[in-house]
Design an enzyme around this catalytic site. Structure first.
Site, PDB file in Angstrom:
ATOM      1  CD  GLN A 251      -8.381  -1.132  20.516  1.00 23.73           C
ATOM      2  OE1 GLN A 251      -7.328  -0.887  21.080  1.00 23.73           O
ATOM      3  NE2 GLN A 251      -8.532  -1.005  19.214  1.00 23.73           N
ATOM      4  CG  HIS A 254      -3.960  -4.343  20.393  1.00 24.04           C
ATOM      5  ND1 HIS A 254      -2.975  -4.286  19.442  1.00 24.04           N
ATOM      6  CD2 HIS A 254      -4.954  -3.536  19.938  1.00 24.04           C
ATOM      7  CE1 HIS A 254      -3.345  -3.500  18.455  1.00 24.04           C
ATOM      8  NE2 HIS A 254      -4.544  -3.027  18.725  1.00 24.04           N
ATOM      9  CD  GLU A 319      -4.660   3.566  22.711  1.00 23.22           C
ATOM     10  OE1 GLU A 319      -3.714   3.528  21.900  1.00 23.22           O
ATOM     11  OE2 GLU A 319      -5.022   2.564  23.375  1.00 23.22           O
ATOM     12  CG  HIS A 320      -8.478   3.645  20.369  1.00 24.74           C
ATOM     13  ND1 HIS A 320      -7.701   2.696  21.024  1.00 24.74           N
ATOM     14  CD2 HIS A 320      -7.726   4.101  19.346  1.00 24.74           C
ATOM     15  CE1 HIS A 320      -6.548   2.588  20.402  1.00 24.74           C
ATOM     16  NE2 HIS A 320      -6.522   3.435  19.383  1.00 24.74           N
ATOM     17  CG  ASP A 353      -5.676   0.869  14.963  1.00 28.60           C
ATOM     18  OD1 ASP A 353      -5.312   1.848  15.631  1.00 28.60           O
ATOM     19  OD2 ASP A 353      -5.958  -0.236  15.476  1.00 28.60           O
ATOM     20  CG  HIS A 412      18.581  38.955  36.012  1.00 28.68           C
ATOM     21  ND1 HIS A 412      19.372  38.136  36.778  1.00 28.68           N
ATOM     22  CD2 HIS A 412      17.892  38.134  35.167  1.00 28.68           C
ATOM     23  CE1 HIS A 412      19.177  36.873  36.422  1.00 28.68           C
ATOM     24  NE2 HIS A 412      18.273  36.848  35.434  1.00 28.68           N
TER      25      HIS A 412
END
Length: 428
Positions: A251, A254, A319-320, A353, A412
């Site tokens: 990670q 990235h 996230e993961h 992934d 209405h």
């Protein structure tokens, strides 16, 4: 990596403001320019930022064929198998219309219908991400979207990477444009001479892309404002330090703002992982990026128990999440907030992934507490349908009128009362 004692919460959120990424003014200027000048603005920005002068934005059939013929056959087969896995998983998510019969020959419905047109952003330029093509395109097509468009920044040679084009062909996408950045998002939202506008934009990108998606939201729908990637790992003494370190660095490579967190009950593992991260960093091709990520947003937390680790993880909502413990499956059932969960030693995050079939477009910055990864529902809309017969109206309208007057909405009440049984009979 820094080793700290775990408290009950972990907060490593990195907003675009915290990361000193504030390009809002530029993005707004680009969007305005594209709205006013169309293709011409796209050509100008592509030359300015991608360093290539184009005369045509659309990828030709010849370019698609050239890419496919130049690609390694084994990689073509690998991408095809990954695509099959992704398609199978997302086909299981398809929802059916809901039909509810009421009394007196009346009914209500919930219709599920695909969006007409979706634009998929695929990052590019210095790197190629065929996996992003598959992860975005296949769910859209499975959902039944009629028009799926890809935009991606060209390389210096004026072409898109062969891997991206091959993945697009495997997925079944033929409308592809060589344009990236905020200008690509503006083109998808507002349209140009070459690119017709879409209804929704999905896909990851840099800060300019993320900000542009935020700016055009409302004109079109978007999937999410994704921040830098992140992983949390819960591990005990059964985990291997070299494998955990490799997963953290997967990670970290990235983005300098990516976050990699280990939560462990083992002081021995914590120290070994810290040493392993440093050793492996020196061997990593993207060492500079990964080191910045680890130094600023990497942490190892020592937990008193796995229950404390679970509690902190649910607060973090990563996230993961990898769980590498003796009873990983059972522990995973206690996780309420994570974009995706990877259970056991052999389910490292890259499995999701690229290949398993689950989607890798996931919520970041703790938004997994209230949002989900990309799925079929992102490419459909739901419409309510009501049919009341005369008999049903006659029985229910007094109740509806009373509720309308409770809210002081006389119009209405009069609307529902304006129908009459006698008038209806005459019309028949």
């Amino acid at each position: 990596m820094k080793i700290e004692k775990l408290t009950d919460t972990i907060s490593l959120q990195r907003s675009m403001e915290q990361a000193n990424i504030d390009h809002v003014t530029t993005v707004r200027e680009v969007i305005s320019d594209v709205k006013e000048n169309g293709d011409q603005a796209l050509f100008v920005y592509t030359e300015k930022w991608d360093g290539v002068r184009l005369s045509n934005l659309k990828v030709s059939d010849e370019e698609m064929e050239e890419a496919f013929l130049s690609f390694e056959p084994q990689l073509v087969e690998d991408l095809k198998e990954a695509a099959d896995n992704i398609r199978l998983f997302h086909e299981k998510q398809i929802r059916q219309n809901i039909d509810l019969a009421l009394e007196k020959n009346s009914y209500i419905q919930y219709r599920i219908s695909p969006l007409d047109a979706v634009g998929l952003y695929v990052p590019g330029g210095t790197a190629a991400y065929p996996s992003s093509v598959l992860m975005n395109a296949i769910p859209a097509l499975v959902a039944g979207v009629n028009r799926v468009v890809i935009v991606s920044p060209p390389s210096k040679n004026g072409k898109l990477p062969a891997s991206v084009l091959v993945a697009a062909k495997i997925a079944g996408i033929t409308e592809i444009y060589k344009v990236g950045g905020a200008q690509a998002i503006a083109a998808l939202a507002y349209g140009t001479e070459s690119i017709k506008p879409v209804d929704k934009i999905t896909g990851p990108g840099n800060s300019y892309v993320a900000l542009a998606k935020r700016e055009v939201f409302g004109k079109v729908a978007i999937d999410m404002i994704a921040g830098p990637s992140e992983i949390a790992i819960i591990a005990d003494d059964t985990a291997f330090a070299d494998e955990v370190a490799a997963d953290l660095l997967a990670q970290a490579e990235h983005d300098p703002f990516a976050s990699s967190v280990l939560i462990t009950t083992s002081e021995r593992l914590a120290q070994k992982v810290s040493d392993e991260v440093e050793r492996q960093l020196q061997l990593l091709p993207r060492e500079e990026i990964a080191r910045a990520s680890i130094e600023n947003y990497g942490r190892i937390y020592l937990a008193e128990s796995l229950q404390q680790a679970v509690k902190a993880t649910n607060e973090l909502a990563p996230e993961h999440l990898e769980i590498i413990t003796e009873n990983a499956k059972e522990l995973s059932e206690q996780i309420r907030h994570a974009g995706a969960i990877f259970i056991g030693r052999y389910s490292s995050e890259p499995v999701g992934d690229y290949f398993a079939g689950t989607n890798h477009v996931l919520p970041t910055n703790s938004t997994a507490r209230f949002s989900s990864g990309l799925n079929i529902d992102d490419f459909v809309k739901k419409t309510s349908v009501v049919y009341y017969s005369k008999e049903m109206w006659q029985e229910q309208y007094p109740k509806i009128a009373r509720l309308a007057r409770l809210e002081q909405l006389e119009g209405h009440a009069r609307s529902v009362e304006s129908r009459s049984w006698e008038k209806g009979l005459l019309n028949d």
